[in-house]
Enzyme design. Structure first.
Site, short mmCIF file in Angstrom:
data_model
loop_
_atom_site.label_atom_id
_atom_site.label_comp_id
_atom_site.label_asym_id
_atom_site.label_seq_id
_atom_site.Cartn_x
_atom_site.Cartn_y
_atom_site.Cartn_z
N CYS B 44 0.82 -1.21 0.00
CA CYS B 44 0.00 0.00 0.00
C CYS B 44 0.86 1.26 0.00
CB CYS B 44 -0.92 0.02 1.21
SG CYS B 44 -1.97 -1.43 1.32
N ALA B 119 -2.37 -18.03 0.59
CA ALA B 119 -2.37 -16.57 0.72
C ALA B 119 -1.80 -16.03 -0.58
CB ALA B 119 -1.55 -16.14 1.92
N GLY B 121 -3.05 -14.02 -2.77
CA GLY B 121 -3.27 -12.63 -3.15
C GLY B 121 -4.11 -12.46 -4.40
#
Lengths: 569, 569
Positions: B44, B119, B121
């Site tokens: 982010c 995981a 994504g």
């Protein structure tokens, strides 16, 4: 409905009630009276007016669109007939009359009512000290005293101030005197910390140290005995331990609800809190008489106890609920959790619910966890540290309270407001640990401080680590406590000054080397793991427990707390 | 328990799960693999790295205490065996094996597992445009592309950028290119506004105007047809209406969950969202395989619908829940309301729950109210305006969503975080209208924007005023709509330019004079009352309704909205 409504008190709850009922029921005849000539002002802005941030006291009396909120304003804009300098002396409930006295003329009169609203507010509680009536002794209770204080500042008459009481108003005033005017400020606090009941010691110490850095002298455990005067003017405040010279004294020792008028009228008034007793619709024991704001007793939604909570925000909410109900509505007010925020120099301080100390006192099986992290993503430039505390009940892990102290941004408020209303729904630590909060690097971290401190508390409750308070750590360091080794899992650079200061007792094994260097940690001693936020310490503890170590302790909060307390540099 | 745990994906959810289970169950053998060599970075933060706010990409890979989160870090600090450049090619659920391929050597191997974590994504969704593979076309999907983009910026190779998609990432990248580097930025958005679904038009228009003021060219309703190249390099983006020259293209057109590996293994994957289907414990249809983060489908807690919600915060929460459950815990994840915040130049933008447009689409009987006020007490120096919207259901007045756009402070986030978790408890407008929020003048007003906009919505629902949208007002003004009079209840100074521009149709009766000048307002026309936040307009409307006027309208939001849309000065 052409009802006659009389509202006593024209600062916050009163005008809000008067204007709301007038909007809902335009035929109502609404009269609002106040004993003062300055009405409907932003009382919470007084410290910023005294400081000079707000240049003119009129600013506090203007609407957002710059209209002066005086009698004419309420008359013309709101249709509320407004009488100032008008004292309500008696309520005749049988005849439904309010007896008033016009303070300018001394004339007395009666105002008939169908419904009555008591928004009489609260008055400062003045310690009954010898000298309390000397010239120069003020309470920050109304705009008149604020104007007089600022006049004295402007005339250069104030060099030293003593503020009695390190609550919110005391500290706001300390900043007002100190920051722009450069006045020497001493704050005397009866309890052992600033902001008692609002903050627990680990958070309050950050505030105390900050005050010190800002040149405010804070004296805790101060037993004020007397205010000393000369020629009728204050010259010093005397405590059991000292004498503090000053030319101005601010008594910021809390307020008491103005409930005498209600009491005299035979309305139920709480002997415990002094607040007028109201039901959830904010009706007094006489259903035709409503009361709200600082003069009423309300329920604390966590403790279930009754309290008075002087607050401009609360008064405005009460006023609107009363206004709605006067017009035939059925809105209710259940209570409050005491959502609190304040600016203190460069700090934002906020809390809600019960502090750990109050929670214990209220018979909760309370425990608390501490945490600190950067207020924004740690890689985002300029992120300061925010310190948080969560209080929970160890029986059901119900969250009881939350505290935050951070840089002077909206970050502390953001955390409190995320928790305050939620507390009514009895969240458990698991709820706040995984609570959904908006995330972007300029605002916070992927796991917000609320999430993390809740996880820490949950880990504690799960017995995943043994906590130790920093007080105990520094006590052991000071006393050369024999059986403890301090394992610093930070970098060698950070550990170096401690190793030098505490040779043999303080060792450094950086976090990422612990797993392969367990054998360097003595098994026969108590092990205290050290880092800045106790995140690394906790992880290291898990490694040691797995390796068979038992007496391994993780500090509550981490060394950043000690640093901000001024205990280490 | 000496279990073998394999975690596929090492960015957010993966490491969080791996480290948590290792802490809870130190005997577990945890292997984490990732096809990339850069792992566990703050994705982010990429826009702030590109902008130059974060000088080095390594910053995004460091812990808060400045340790690089590479394979060795996870190995040594966390006890998690970590393999990068390792692609999971197949899951053999019968034999409980993950087939992997080491991308450096091409060697293949199998990793046995007792429990597996997916995981994986999400990947950027690239529009299937001709030219999408040209040099200079990027998605902001990982650190590698970010590094390459920044290298090109540093070398002065980027003069003009086209960003396809005005979602959060598109706008963050627009700022990154524009603010420091001064690149010419064009943003092409398929829908009619920036931040579709996150914001409704009244809020989105503020953002659009702000982008304009910052020199970003936003083209809405843009139908991108082709990316034009020359010598293999991008030179322009072609839409149905235009050609936009550029030397760099950013595709910010959303992401798709990486669920193919799961699908190939026969795990349930949603045909609708493409996300891996998990239960509340985050187990896939194979109870020994967990999944979390951007690759799974979750429940929207307001609409009840399934969705994918790419979010670093969510991924971290998922990871920790999975870690707990891998160690025998029973933690659950119920869903999300989409709490959102972003920085856009000098604006903070936040939202949660359903927008009005989405709520209608989801069959709620939705309505919305707007409000604006100063973010701090109006008399507190330097307070900017915060604009808010609340969305509710007219049947039960349940709050469905909230939006805030304000100055670049934590104020917008504070409001969203106060609402987001609360939405799970199905609050009604009355709850948010009287919601307890911390108050002090440096932080907000006695009635917070949350309180006020909820009161406005409640007043609307109570029929206390007839709302009108600003769009309709400006349409009527433009079309010289015959039967409408605009009554400006602001000051004569503020009204003057409008009176001049719309003679005969626009009159001024200042707020505090309306009550005594009702007769100046024609009874045979539709009356639209004008002020900046529609507070005064509402009060004036109540006076007019009481005087027998019926067709009296109060604008949703007030003229400050129109000003911030650039519609008036």
């Amino acid at each position: 409905m052409k009802e006659k409504i009389v509202v006593i008190g024209a600062v916050a709850a009163g005008p809000r009630a008067a204007c709301r009922v007038k909007r809902l029921n335009p035929e109502a005849e609404v009269i609002m009276i106040d004993k003062d000539d300055l009405i409907s002002y932003g009382g919470c802005g007084i410290p910023y007016y005294v400081s000079g941030d707000i240049p003119d006291e009129k600013e506090l009396r203007l609407t957002a669109f710059k209209m002066l909120r005086d009698e004419k304003f309420f008359e013309n804009a709101k249709g509320v007939h407004t009488l100032t300098k008008t004292l309500a002396t008696k309520i005749d409930r049988d005849k439904k009359l309010v007896h008033v006295k016009y303070l300018d003329t001394g004339k007395e009169e009666t105002l008939p009512y169908d419904k009555l609203v008591l928004a009489t507010g609260a008055s400062p509680f003045l310690l009954p000290l010898p000298g309390k009536d000397l010239d120069g002794v003020f309470a920050v209770s109304n705009l008149h005293s604020a104007i007089e204080i600022k006049n004295r500042l402007s005339r250069g008459e104030v060099g030293k101030v003593v503020i009695i009481g390190a609550g919110a108003i005391g500290l706001e005033m300390a900043e007002a005197f100190r920051d722009l005017w450069g006045v020497e400020v001493t704050v005397l606090e009866y309890f052992s910390q600033p902001l008692p009941r609002l903050l627990d010691p680990p958070m309050a110490r950050i505030v105390a140290q900050h005050l010190k850095e800002k040149g405010v002298k804070l004296v805790v455990n101060a037993r004020t005995k007397e205010i000393e005067g000369k020629d009728g003017k204050v010259v010093a405040v005397i405590t059991e331990d000292g004498r503090y010279e000053c030319d101005l004294v601010i008594m910021a020792t809390g307020v008491r609800p103005n409930s005498q008028l209600a009491r005299d009228a035979g309305l139920a008034v709480s002997p415990l809190t002094g607040g007028i007793i109201v039901n959830e619709r904010l009706q007094t024991s006489d259903p035709d008489i409503y009361a709200g704001g600082d003069c009423v007793e309300i329920t604390h939604l966590i403790s279930g106890k009754k309290m008075v909570l002087p607050s401009g925000a609360l008064a405005n909410r009460h006023g609107r609920i009363i206004g709605t109900n006067l017009a035939g509505g059925t809105e209710t007010f259940r209570g409050a959790v005491g959502a609190f925020v304040m600016k203190c120099f460069d700090l934002a301080i906020a809390s809600c619910g019960l502090s750990y100390e109050v929670a214990k006192w209220e018979n909760f099986k309370a425990f608390y966890a501490l945490h600190n992290q950067t207020e924004r993503a740690h890689y985002y430039p300029g992120a300061g540290l925010i310190f948080v505390e969560i209080v929970a009940d160890e029986r059901d892990r119900r969250v009881l309270g939350f505290q935050a102290v951070g840089p002077m941004t909206d970050g502390a408020m953001a955390r409190i407001n995320a928790i305050a209303k939620l507390l009514e729904f009895k969240p458990r630590l698991e709820d706040t640990a995984y609570m959904e909060l908006a995330y972007a690097p300029p605002f916070n971290s992927a796991l917000d401080p609320i999430n993390v401190v809740s996880m820490v508390a949950n880990n504690m409750a799960d017995g995943l680590f043994k906590p130790i308070e920093l007080d105990e750590i520094f006590k052991r360091l000071k006393e050369n406590y024999p059986n403890t080794v301090f394992v610093d899992v930070r970098s060698e650079r950070e550990a170096a000054p401690f190793i030098e200061k505490y040779p043999g007792r303080w060792i450094c094994i950086p976090y990422n080397q612990v797993r392969h260097n367990v054998d360097k940690i003595p098994k026969d001693k108590e092990v205290i793991l050290i880092c800045n936020s106790s995140m690394r310490a906790y992880e290291a503890a898990r490694v040691l427990y797995a390796a068979g170590y038992e007496k391994v302790y993780v500090p509550l909060g981490g060394m950043n707390f000690a640093r901000r307390w001024g205990w280490i540099t």
